[in-house]
Design a protein around this motif. Structure first.
Motif, PDB file in Angstrom:
ATOM      1  N   TRP A 122       2.316  12.615  11.127  1.00 15.94           N
ATOM      2  CA  TRP A 122       2.717  11.287  11.611  1.00 15.94           C
ATOM      3  C   TRP A 122       3.134  11.329  13.063  1.00 15.94           C
ATOM      4  N   GLN A 123       3.403  12.524  13.601  1.00 19.04           N
ATOM      5  CA  GLN A 123       3.871  12.618  14.979  1.00 19.04           C
ATOM      6  C   GLN A 123       2.746  12.487  15.993  1.00 19.04           C
ATOM      7  N   ARG A 124       1.484  12.506  15.537  1.00 18.08           N
ATOM      8  CA  ARG A 124       0.380  12.484  16.512  1.00 18.08           C
ATOM      9  C   ARG A 124       0.360  11.160  17.265  1.00 18.08           C
ATOM     10  N   PHE A 125       0.100  11.232  18.570  1.00 20.22           N
ATOM     11  CA  PHE A 125       0.132   9.988  19.333  1.00 20.22           C
ATOM     12  C   PHE A 125      -1.212   9.618  19.950  1.00 20.22           C
ATOM     13  N   MET A 126      -2.278  10.303  19.539  1.00 19.93           N
ATOM     14  CA  MET A 126      -3.595   9.844  19.963  1.00 19.93           C
ATOM     15  C   MET A 126      -4.115   8.860  18.917  1.00 19.93           C
ATOM     16  N   PRO A 127      -4.943   7.898  19.372  1.00 19.91           N
ATOM     17  CA  PRO A 127      -5.461   6.908  18.416  1.00 19.91           C
ATOM     18  C   PRO A 127      -6.169   7.596  17.245  1.00 19.91           C
TER      19      PRO A 127
END
Lengths: 415, 257, 320
Positions: B119-124
């Motif tokens: 859930w921490q990923r910040f790429m689309p």
């Protein structure tokens, strides 16, 4: 509803942008920048009156060229002054800017003027020393003094006439009070006085108790360079704490509104000297004439011109005199006009002779005033001394004066 | 992970002497239960019996004031909630607080990646993301296939219940705690929910709080009845139906409102 | 992608506007729009109204001023390709710190705490001389030159502003579709539930603020190049309120609103004094803003959207 309005605004905005043509060569456009919002609004408005008065006295034209005045407001911040100037230059196509009102704005416009060599900037009432003293700009003129010039006469009066040897300083912590303190200390220290302690307070401070109790008990007087509510708060707290030293005022410390306010500290102010370039009820012949002209033109203005009307007037008046000399010719990046400004001499509303030094800063008149009690018990300021021909180096050798370095909390110093 | 798995011998859930006190009041007191792996257990009781408090203690929302809780044989009494979740415990809530601004797909995606990580990923997000595939199969299991792109705010009450269950099913849970899944459902929505519960994989242990007797008895193997924070009776649905003490207490409370 | 296309009309401005309109109106509007975008982002996706966005922009601005060319003898000059990433990092970090402080606050309390931080920073800059040069601040700040052309020249500067604006919009729109972006929205809708599915909310909130700091920082760098100066005034109550006003009149529900609001604000701020008696021009600004807020509770963007949807007869259910 607003969608339509917005579309219209957008369209007209674009149209204006497309057709923004340079001004007609016949007209001379003067842009005025003053503070028309917030606490300074009423005073800033009086600055505008000064410009309008000068234009009206010239009949609204110079050598057949109509003068158009365009006003912009700033909010006392340098950013807003720069935005206002850019709008006046790039959108309205003004030839001359008169303004701004406050010190930080003045430094900002001085910097900006270097980017617009085809426009002439005439300072309004801003009084930071470095605006003209250091890093001066060829097209920035100040027909007025700086905050140090505004204190000339007070230091020697305090030492020689009032006999003060030791004075503590209480002042706000920014450039204008630094300059005022410099103006006071230059004379006072040269006359043999000492300043053992300086207290710098943030603008808008409410609690001065730590300062009140730190003022050394062996000083002869306290020099207070605070403005408006800060001055009232400090003086009230100092008085309540039993402080009984005589007060010396800066140029904006002891104004009529403080003298009209209620409080036991007022008695302490009687006899307090202060320095200022403008005394509203000065009885010099030129000033009476100027006041009559002002009240005739602006029945709803103040009862006499303020420091701001006075200074904006001098700048606009200088511009018109120089324009008359060159028949309104602003060609060649205003070279002839600026030469005329540089060599200009005229009699000021205070009766002195205004002329510029090599940094295009005014050589001015200054007043030492003192607080006195009228017969009806109210307090007023009266003139005790007029000092003519005050230059920016405060009478010292310009090179030696410059070598003392920029003003700061610690410069000058004579403990 | 501190949870020690011992599938052969351990009960899925084993609690002993569990209590929870609020000030001087014991909402749950001295409750002991054991639930076999794969068992469907209904917890019944009138309002205020302590059912939801018991759930909160089981999940770690509330700390137990007394007793021990073991899951799969491991003592989890002091284990924080997120670690119990990692160990395979899931719950649904009586009053569904869902992510109204997200779509069904996004909600289930978060449920998956909160457990599986990521859930921490910040790429689309790419549509090919593994967690999206898992989210879509959760939607399948909870009967929300055709609503993947809908905003949660636009779901019907029954669909929100289904989504609750879909979220709880993320990443192969071992045990589900369902807090009144049928609450607020219309009579026509209830059978559908019961079918959904019956269709859940048989290896998942389910503990169910339910007011609706039909649903509770139809979907469970055994029943525990709480009253005033204590365990009143335990047994098969048939036994409980004929238990007089239960009848007195429960029937009076359940249909009184 | 779609929302960045909204900036297309802005890209056409250089074809018919003079330098004033290019930089002073449209350029300034876009810069303020970027800073307001960071507020709109927090409001729309974390559900928090922050008053500290001008502060985050100011942190980036002060970093550029301190480490870049200036005329006040404070700071140390470093090459711009070092300064720019540093300024972005500082702004992002300031956002994260503010988020950490405000993480438990919602609604009016979030407003109060971010306002307090903003005002504290304002006084700090005013009284610190070693790093912020006090009241005077920094002047003579120059944008870097690339291949002999200053980035502050009207056309290159405007193109740069458009590029950064478009990137910021793309970043926001991409970020909110990322797992972390979705989690931020989940925290907005039901923070306790986010905890219940096993995600701690503090890092989520902090990263939302940090992202807002990143966006505000890019606006802050452009702003300090635009003003060519920065001082305590630039992070004072005036700019703080301006950014809020821009975001609110533009509409807090959609990132594009920030740019619409900024354009309306700049036009009013620049020209109101020409249209009305100068003693009352602030009243005019106030009245127009009031009219927008009362007539369009969702801001200008919301109003435009509802007007558009009246013309398009498409059932809204299909818009998923």
């Amino acid at each position: 509803m607003f969608t339509n309005l917005k579309t219209i605004t957008m369209t007209s905005a674009l149209a204006l942008g497309a057709f923004a043509a340079p001004a007609s060569a016949e007209d001379i456009k003067i842009g005025v920048i003053s503070i028309l919002e917030g606490a300074f609004a009423a005073l800033g408005q009086d600055g505008i009156r000064g410009v309008e008065l000068a234009v009206a006295e010239a009949g609204g034209e110079v050598a057949g060229n109509e003068i158009e005045v365009i006003v912009m407001s700033s909010d006392a911040s340098p950013d807003s002054a720069v935005n206002a100037a850019r709008k006046l230059i790039e959108q309205d196509g003004v030839d001359i800017i008169v303004g701004p009102l406050s010190g930080s704005e003045g430094l900002a416009l001085r910097d900006l003027s270097k980017s617009f060599p085809a426009v002439t900037f005439l300072n309004g009432s801003s009084a930071a020393q470095d605006t003209t003293l250091r890093d001066a700009s060829d097209n920035f003129f100040r027909f007025g003094g700086d905050g140090a010039q505004w204190m000339v006469g007070v230091g020697s009066f305090a030492h020689d006439d009032l006999g003060y040897e030791k004075v503590a300083v209480v002042a706000e912590d920014y450039s204008f009070p630094y300059t005022q303190v410099l103006g006071f200390m230059t004379e006072f220290c040269a006359a043999g006085g000492t300043v053992p302690e300086k207290f710098w307070t943030p603008i808008g401070a409410k609690d001065y108790s730590s300062i009140v109790y730190s003022i050394p008990s062996d000083v002869d007087a306290v020099f207070v360079a605070l403005g408006g509510a800060d001055a009232v708060n400090f003086l009230t707290q100092y008085n309540q704490a039993g402080g009984d030293k005589p007060i010396i005022g800066g140029s904006i410390t002891i104004d009529q509104s403080i003298l009209d306010s209620e409080g036991p500290f007022k008695q302490q102010l009687i006899g307090a000297p202060a320095g200022t370039p403008t005394v509203s009820d000065y009885d010099g012949a030129e000033w009476k004439e100027f006041t009559a002209s002002y009240t005739g033109q602006f029945p709803d203005g103040f009862s006499a011109p303020s420091i701001f009307a006075h200074h904006y007037y001098m700048s606009a008046h200088a511009a018109i005199l120089a324009l008359e000399e060159v028949n309104g010719d602003l060609s060649g990046d205003q070279a002839a006009f600026r030469a005329a400004l540089t060599d200009l001499e005229f009699v000021t509303p205070t009766g002195g002779t205004m002329r510029l030094d090599e940094n295009r800063n005014g050589i001015v008149d200054n007043f030492v005033t003192e607080v006195f009690e009228r017969e009806d018990g109210t307090l007023g300021n009266r003139v005790v001394k007029v000092v003519r021909d005050v230059d920016q180096s405060l009478g010292q050798d310009p090179a030696a004066f410059l070598a003392q370095g920029p003003v700061s909390r610690d410069n000058p110093s004579c403990p | 992970m501190p949870i020690n798995h011992d599938h052969k011998t351990a009960n899925a859930l084993e609690i002993q002497g569990v209590g929870r006190r609020f000030g001087g009041f014991w909402a749950v007191k001295d409750v002991s239960l054991s639930v076999r792996p794969g068992e469907r257990r209904a917890v019944l009781g009138p309002n205020g019996a302590g059912k939801t408090t018991l759930f909160n203690v089981l999940t770690g929302d509330l700390a137990a004031s007394a007793g021990t809780i073991r899951m799969d044989g491991a003592d989890v009494t002091q284990t924080p909630m997120h670690k119990r979740i990692k160990g395979g415990l899931r719950r649904t809530y009586q009053h569904a607080h869902l992510f109204d601004g997200l779509t069904v797909r996004e909600t289930l995606f978060l449920a998956v990646s909160s457990v599986a990580g990521g859930w921490q990923r910040f790429m689309p997000l790419k549509p090919s993301d593994g967690a999206i595939g898992k989210a879509e199969s959760l939607a399948q299991m909870s009967g929300l296939c055709s609503d993947l792109g809908r905003e949660v705010a636009n779901l019907s009450h029954g669909q929100r219940r289904q989504l609750e269950i879909g979220m709880a099913l993320a990443e192969n849970p071992k045990m589900l705690l369902l807090d009144e899944p049928a609450a607020g459902l219309s009579p026509s929505e209830r059978p559908r929910l019961a079918e959904l519960l019956l269709s859940l994989p048989k290896d998942i242990t389910i503990v169910l709080i339910e007011h609706d007797m039909d649903i509770a008895l139809r979907t469970s193997d055994s029943v525990s009845v709480l009253h005033n924070g204590r365990l009143l009776a335990e047994g098969s649905p048939e036994n409980i139906m004929s238990n007089e003490a239960v009848h007195d207490v429960y029937m009076g409370g359940a249909h009184g409102h | 992608m779609k929302s960045a296309l909204f900036l297309l009309p802005f890209a056409l401005v250089p074809f018919f506007a003079n330098d004033f309109w290019l930089v002073q109106i449209f350029g300034r509007a876009l810069i303020l729009g970027i800073i307001a975008l960071s507020l709109t982002f927090l409001a729309a996706y974390l559900g928090v109204v922050s008053f500290a966005q001008a502060t985050m922009a100011g942190v980036a601005g002060y970093t550029v001023a301190y480490f870049g060319p200036n005329t006040v003898d404070v700071g140390r000059e470093m090459p711009f390709f070092v300064v720019l990433p540093l300024a972005m990092i500082m702004a992002t970090l300031s956002g994260a710190i503010i988020g950490l402080i405000a993480r438990r606050s919602q609604g009016i309390y979030a407003i109060m705490i971010t306002l307090a931080i903003g005002v504290a920073f304002f006084y700090f800059t005013r009284q610190n001389y070693n790093y912020f040069n006090g009241w005077t601040g920094f002047s003579g700040i120059r944008a870097p030159e690339i291949a002999g052309t200053s980035l502050r020249e009207p056309l290159p500067f405007y193109l740069l502003i458009i590029l950064v604006s478009a990137l910021c919009l793309l970043f926001v729109n991409g970020f909110i579709k990322s797992p972390l972006g979705l989690t931020i929205q989940a925290v907005r809708d039901a923070p306790k539930r986010v905890l219940a599915i096993g995600i701690p909310t503090t890092p989520v909130i902090v990263s939302a603020y940090a992202f807002a700091g990143f966006i505000a920082g890019s606006g802050g760098i452009l702003n300090v190049w635009y003003q060519e100066r920065i001082s305590s005034f630039s992070v004072g109550l005036g700019p703080i309120v301006d950014i809020l006003v821009i975001a609110v009149i533009g509409g807090l529900k959609n990132p594009i609103g920030a740019f619409i609001g900024a354009l309306a604000f700049v036009l009013l701020d620049t020209f109101a004094v020409d249209f009305i008696d100068r003693e009352r021009f602030n009243t005019l600004i106030g009245l127009v803003l009031l009219a927008i807020i009362m007539g369009a509770p969702d801001g200008l963007h919301g109003l435009a959207k509802s007007w558009l949807s009246r013309f398009k007869k498409r059932p809204s259910e299909n818009q998923v």
